[in-house]
Write a protein that holds these residues in place. Structure first.
Motif, PDB file in Angstrom:
ATOM      1  N   ASP B 411       5.186  88.267 -12.316  1.00  0.00           N
ATOM      2  CA  ASP B 411       4.971  88.944 -11.038  1.00  0.00           C
ATOM      3  C   ASP B 411       3.647  89.702 -10.985  1.00  0.00           C
ATOM      4  O   ASP B 411       3.214  90.123  -9.932  1.00  0.00           O
ATOM      5  CB  ASP B 411       6.146  89.889 -10.742  1.00  0.00           C
ATOM      6  CG  ASP B 411       6.439  90.821 -11.905  1.00  0.00           C
ATOM      7  OD1 ASP B 411       6.083  90.473 -13.049  1.00  0.00           O
ATOM      8  OD2 ASP B 411       7.005  91.897 -11.669  1.00  0.00           O
ATOM      9  N   LEU B 434      11.505  87.129  -6.974  1.00  0.00           N
ATOM     10  CA  LEU B 434      10.105  86.721  -7.097  1.00  0.00           C
ATOM     11  C   LEU B 434       9.734  85.638  -6.093  1.00  0.00           C
ATOM     12  O   LEU B 434       8.598  85.550  -5.641  1.00  0.00           O
ATOM     13  CB  LEU B 434       9.852  86.234  -8.532  1.00  0.00           C
ATOM     14  CG  LEU B 434       8.400  86.069  -8.956  1.00  0.00           C
ATOM     15  CD1 LEU B 434       7.639  87.365  -8.823  1.00  0.00           C
ATOM     16  CD2 LEU B 434       8.322  85.571 -10.389  1.00  0.00           C
ATOM     17  N   ASP B 437       8.417  87.109  -2.992  1.00  0.00           N
ATOM     18  CA  ASP B 437       7.227  87.944  -3.141  1.00  0.00           C
ATOM     19  C   ASP B 437       6.110  87.392  -2.256  1.00  0.00           C
ATOM     20  O   ASP B 437       5.922  86.182  -2.160  1.00  0.00           O
ATOM     21  CB  ASP B 437       6.809  87.911  -4.623  1.00  0.00           C
ATOM     22  CG  ASP B 437       5.755  88.948  -4.943  1.00  0.00           C
ATOM     23  OD1 ASP B 437       4.645  88.843  -4.387  1.00  0.00           O
ATOM     24  OD2 ASP B 437       6.036  89.854  -5.748  1.00  0.00           O
ATOM     25  N   THR B 440       3.815  84.801  -3.617  1.00  0.00           N
ATOM     26  CA  THR B 440       4.408  83.576  -4.147  1.00  0.00           C
ATOM     27  C   THR B 440       4.312  82.407  -3.170  1.00  0.00           C
ATOM     28  O   THR B 440       4.538  82.574  -1.970  1.00  0.00           O
ATOM     29  CB  THR B 440       5.893  83.824  -4.486  1.00  0.00           C
ATOM     30  OG1 THR B 440       5.971  84.858  -5.449  1.00  0.00           O
ATOM     31  CG2 THR B 440       6.541  82.570  -5.032  1.00  0.00           C
TER      32      THR B 440
END
Lengths: 102, 461
Positions: B411, B434, B437, B440
């Motif tokens: 991350d 994640l 995110d 991402t």
């Protein structure tokens, strides 16, 4: 308690300590091959299987002996071969065969 | 036992110990396996002169060794590298079965009333060997996907297992007290087989290797117990070595996953999820997905790329494709390294084996502790078929089943690319924050095809 049993107990207890001590520093990447290697070593039960099969004469003993020998041989042979295949993959990685990647 | 045989067994024991020692360092590992195998051959040959063979005995030994040898070699040679965990489970289980059978045969030989020093280790071997056999077969079936790999649970399961174990203990006491051969031993074996199945059913996902390792230690102990029954030094020493080192190894494996052995065995990984946070997190969230061209450009103009390989890569047999991608990137001057989580793949060390098979240079494989501080300097982290090992929930959400597991700091990278087949959760069965995110990008598809697309995209960029 007879002498033989006493000896056996001694070996047993000492082997526990040796078993723990000898692998205490294994790196994580070798966990799987090591598991597989110890798996092959307990294939020593083939010795036991051969001992009980050797003198078999009754049908029950013959059946048990045969199955025990088959299972134990599979354990020994398969265990060592599969461990070797895993470790084969690690070979040469310490040799500086890729100098360009520094 | 003659002196010559005793000495040969001693040599074999020393070779086993040396073999284990070599197996636990990367340098000598392969030789260690040969050393142990040499010990095995010596122990086997030394045993033969001790025996009085019947004709039937010789015949079944030859037939048995031939069948077992062929099954062992073919099984071990043919198996794909990705299927190695279940193969180890299988080879372990048959060893446990053999140990139990040896004890049964020896008890039969002693007739109606064996002495306590024979009966006790035999009964121990029968119970532990049978549990190991049945448990390993279930583990094999789960990993081979002959049955569902997720934990199978039902209400009152712990109680049922507890009762089974109690029944076995009661039975053992009764058997030792009255020792009525052979009926009682058969019933005992059946009970132990049922317990073995019941014991492994609720365990699944990432916990399987730990269980296989535990069953491996069990088989070692069963073999040692059979050794006491037969008064055989080689069985006692080798079996105990495996029992002890296998127990320690089991603990090390569960430590590497940040889970206690108790929660592995009784926690039913992947069933515990549905914490309020995990459910709430899922609602109305969108993920960003990217095209191969976008990602190709991003990768081609990065300076540092870290690849996080996971089980999805292994399943797709994509280890060669990932190396190809790393090669084209390096040709463009991008610095590529691989972050290997201790439990990446299906077993600790499994990923290293797979990548080594694809000739990924060893220097590029970085263990977690070594690379975790480098993620913040990485332009792109490319997560290929991994999930739980980069799930921040392990750090932040105390209710999560993976809370406390050490994870890779993916991350912290500037860009995160998630290559997955779908949004499906990983082994642990929990969602991964994640993926939501803002840094991402998701790239859906089979790992191998996706990587091949990326290779051409990078070449075109």
């Amino acid at each position: 308690m007879n002498n033989e049993l006493l000896n056996e107990l001694t070996f047993f207890v000492l082997a526990i300590f040796v078993g723990i001590e000898v692998i205490s520093k294994v790196p994580t990447i070798l966990h799987t091959p090591l598991m597989s290697g110890t798996n092959a070593i307990h294939g020593i039960i083939l010795v036991g299987a051969i001992v009980i099969a050797a003198g078999a004469s009754s049908p029950v003993n013959i059946a048990i002996g045969l199955v025990a020998v088959i299972l134990a041989t599979t354990n020994v042979v398969g265990g060592f071969v599969v461990t070797d295949r895993m470790l084969e993959m690690f070979k040469g990685r310490h040799a500086p065969k890729t100098p360009e990647s520094k | 036992m003659t002196i010559a045989i005793a000495l040969a067994y001693l040599v074999a024991a020393v070779l086993f110990i040396l073999g284990l020692k070599q197996l636990s360092s990367p340098k000598g590992a392969r030789n260690g396996n040969f050393t142990a195998a040499a010990g095995m051959v010596i122990a086997l040959l030394a045993t033969l002169p001790l025996l009085h063979f019947t004709t039937a005995g010789v015949t079944i030994i030859l037939i048995g060794v031939a069948i077992g040898g062929v099954v062992g070699v073919v099984g071990a040679r043919r198996v794909k590298m990705t299927a190695i965990p279940q193969m180890v489970a299988l080879f372990n289980g048959v060893g446990g079965g053999a140990a139990a059978l040896v004890a049964v045969a020896e008890l039969l030989r002693f007739g109606e009333h064996p002495t306590f020093t024979v009966a006790f280790p035999s009964v121990f071997s029968i119970v532990i060997g049978s549990v190991s056999f049945a448990g390993s077969m279930v583990a094999f079936a789960k990993l081979q996907e002959l049955m569902t790999g997720t934990p199978i649970t039902y209400p009152g399961q712990q109680l049922v297992n507890g009762l089974l174990a109690a029944a076995i203990v009661g039975f053992v006491i009764a058997v030792l007290a009255v020792a009525s051969v052979p009926f009682s031993f058969v019933s005992l074996m059946v009970l132990a087989l049922v317990l073995g199945v019941a014991f492994v059913l609720p365990i699944g996902g990432a916990d399987m290797p730990v269980v296989i390792s535990l069953l491996n230690a069990f088989t070692g102990l069963a073999v040692a117990a059979s050794g006491f029954t037969l008064n055989n030094f080689a069985l006692i020493v080798a079996g105990t070595l495996v029992g002890a080192s296998g127990s320690l190894l089991t603990k090390m494996m569960s430590d590497a996953m940040g889970r206690s052995l108790v929660s592995v065995l009784f926690g039913a990984f992947g069933k515990v999820q549905s914490g309020a946070a995990a459910v709430a997190g899922q609602e109305g969230r969108s993920v960003r997905s990217a095209s191969a061209e976008d990602l190709g450009t991003l990768l081609a103009y990065s300076r540092r790329v870290i690849i996080v390989p996971g089980y999805g890569l292994a399943v797709a047999q994509a280890q060669h494709a990932v190396r190809e991608l790393a090669d084209v990137l390096e040709k463009r001057g991008v610095e590529v390294s691989y972050a290997i989580h201790p439990v990446a793949g299906r077993m600790p060390g499994h990923m290293n084996v797979l990548l080594a098979e694809a000739n990924v240079p060893y220097e590029q494989l970085k263990e977690m502790d070594e690379i975790n501080d480098e993620f913040k300097n990485a332009d792109v982290v490319l997560i290929v078929g991994a999930n739980d090992v980069v799930n921040p929930a392990a750090r932040t959400s105390p209710g999560s089943p993976i809370f406390g597991m050490p994870i890779l700091n993916a991350d912290q990278a500037k860009n995160i690319v998630f290559m997955k087949r779908s949004m499906r959760p990983g082994f642990a069965g929990i969602d991964n924050e994640l993926m939501f995110d803002p840094k991402t990008m998701m790239f859906f598809g089979d790992a191998k095809e996706s990587l091949t697309k990326l290779v051409s995209a990078v070449k075109a960029a």
